[in-house]
Motif scaffolding. Structure first.
Motif: not given
Length: 396
Positions: A37-39, A62-67, A94-97
């Motif tokens: 998801x996006x953030x 609401x505290x996971x920045x990865x995929x 993936x650590x980001x999006x």
């Protein structure tokens, strides 16, 4: 992602499609987990996540920045009276999006068999696998995790009120620091009405010059609580030398005198529309080389309240701290609110489609311990932050 990274997932889809046309005798089971998801983070260029370094010290809603995703293909079949299962699980991270390096790996690849004439009730296995794991979901921490590359026999000894598993694991380390591990797992020991005890022993050795031995013991008590619609799990764990508290390898070169102890209490409930999970944890680690002791602890929980069959409000609150000898105490508090769509009103119903807002506050000691980029990695020196976004979580 590069073209190379696309090939494995596409191949998996092809296999899954082929499996759908298989006869029942050769059907392939398909399952797994993923979150995505996006953030974004208020007033910052990238979203941030908030947690202290250490097991159980980061609350995940609401505290996971990865995929991240895990995708399992497995097939069961019988040959000459022996029941077999072959399993393959790949993962994507993936650590980001859609930026950075996405990596595809193999989490599990093993074969197990049951029904051999020498021990008809035992299950024998060889390969790479998740093994003997036990977790607290809200912090994404497996307090018991004996996973690795190895071989074992499950339920090979009947204890009358429980069963005993044996497993041997091997790691090549960095090619010059290999190690060996033996795990003994006595489980499903009926201790009291609705309560079962599990004892897990760990023995490790670094098979190289300077490698160390280690041992660990984990006591786990699971208590059913039907009046609460859930249960309680209590862990008391100890490890020294090169053994980890979770039953896995620790530092295979750990100096003599290295040891750790941990106590965890986790409660899960579902009382009508109100469901949730909470934990309290304390841990102390001693570095055998320096003699420095580090104490850490956390308390927190997540609750969901169903307003209808498919819509619920979810909130999560956690506080964590960590303190080394003669050092400042790292502190962090985090809160998340997440309106959620789900397949049902229960806490465990998935998939969940969430909108979330997360706010956190921490201190300068937490920033300093995290390195030059600070706790968020942004490097702005701030000690509070707010993030927001959307996330899907599913297991299937």
């Amino acid at each position: 992602m590069t073209t190379k990274h696309h090939r494995v997932p596409l191949a998996m889809l092809a296999v899954a499609a082929a499996a759908a046309t298989c006869t029942p005798a050769s059907a392939v089971d398909w399952g797994g987990y993923f979150r995505a998801g996006p953030g974004a983070t208020k007033k910052d260029a990238a979203r941030a996540c908030y947690g202290l370094n250490g097991p159980g010290l980061k609350y995940r809603l609401g505290n996971e920045c990865d995929i991240y995703g895990e995708f399992m293909l497995s097939q069961e079949f019988q040959k000459d009276g022996v029941d077999y299962k072959a399993a393959l699980m790949t993962n994507l991270h993936n650590p980001g999006t859609d930026t950075g390096d996405s990596k595809v790996g193999i989490n599990q690849m093993y074969v197990e068999g049951k029904g051999y004439d020498i021990a008809p009730k035992a299950t024998f296995w060889i390969g790479k696998r998740f093994y003997g794991r036990a977790d607290v979901h809200i912090v994404d921490t497996f307090y018991v995790n004996m996973s690795g590359v190895g071989a074992g026999a499950d339920n090979v000894v009947d204890l009358g009120t429980g069963k005993l598993n044996f497993a041997y694991f091997r790691t090549d380390g960095d090619a010059v620091h290999p190690g060996s591990r033996l795990n003994l797992d006595a489980h499903d020991i009926e201790l009291n009405p609705g309560g079962k005890l599990r004892l897990t022993g760990t023995f490790t050795h670094g098979d190289f010059s300077g490698g160390k031995s280690g041992a660990g013991l984990s006591l786990q008590h699971n208590q059913e609580m039907s009046s609460w619609g859930g249960g309680n799990t209590l862990w008391l764990q100890f490890a020294n030398g090169s053994a980890g508290l979770d039953g896995n390898f620790g530092n295979l070169a750990a100096a003599s005198g290295t040891r750790a102890i941990r106590l965890v209490e986790s409660l899960t409930w579902q009382l009508g529309a109100l469901g949730g999970q909470a934990q309290a944890m304390v841990q102390q680690d001693k570095d055998g080389a320096s003699g420095v002791k580090t104490s850490s602890g956390t308390i927190g929980g997540r609750a969901s309240y169903a307003l209808s069959k498919n819509f619920k409000l979810v909130g999560e609150l956690g506080y964590s701290q960590k303190k080394p000898d003669n050092g400042a105490t790292q502190k962090l508090a985090k809160f998340t609110f997440a309106p959620t769509l789900s397949t049902g009103p229960g806490f465990w119903n998935r998939p969940e489609l969430r909108l979330y807002v997360t706010t956190a506050k921490w201190n300068d000691a937490a920033n300093a311990a995290a390195g030059p980029g600070g706790l968020t990695g942004i490097g702005d020196g701030k000690t509070r932050g707010t993030s927001y976004g959307a996330q899907v979580e599913i297991w299937f």
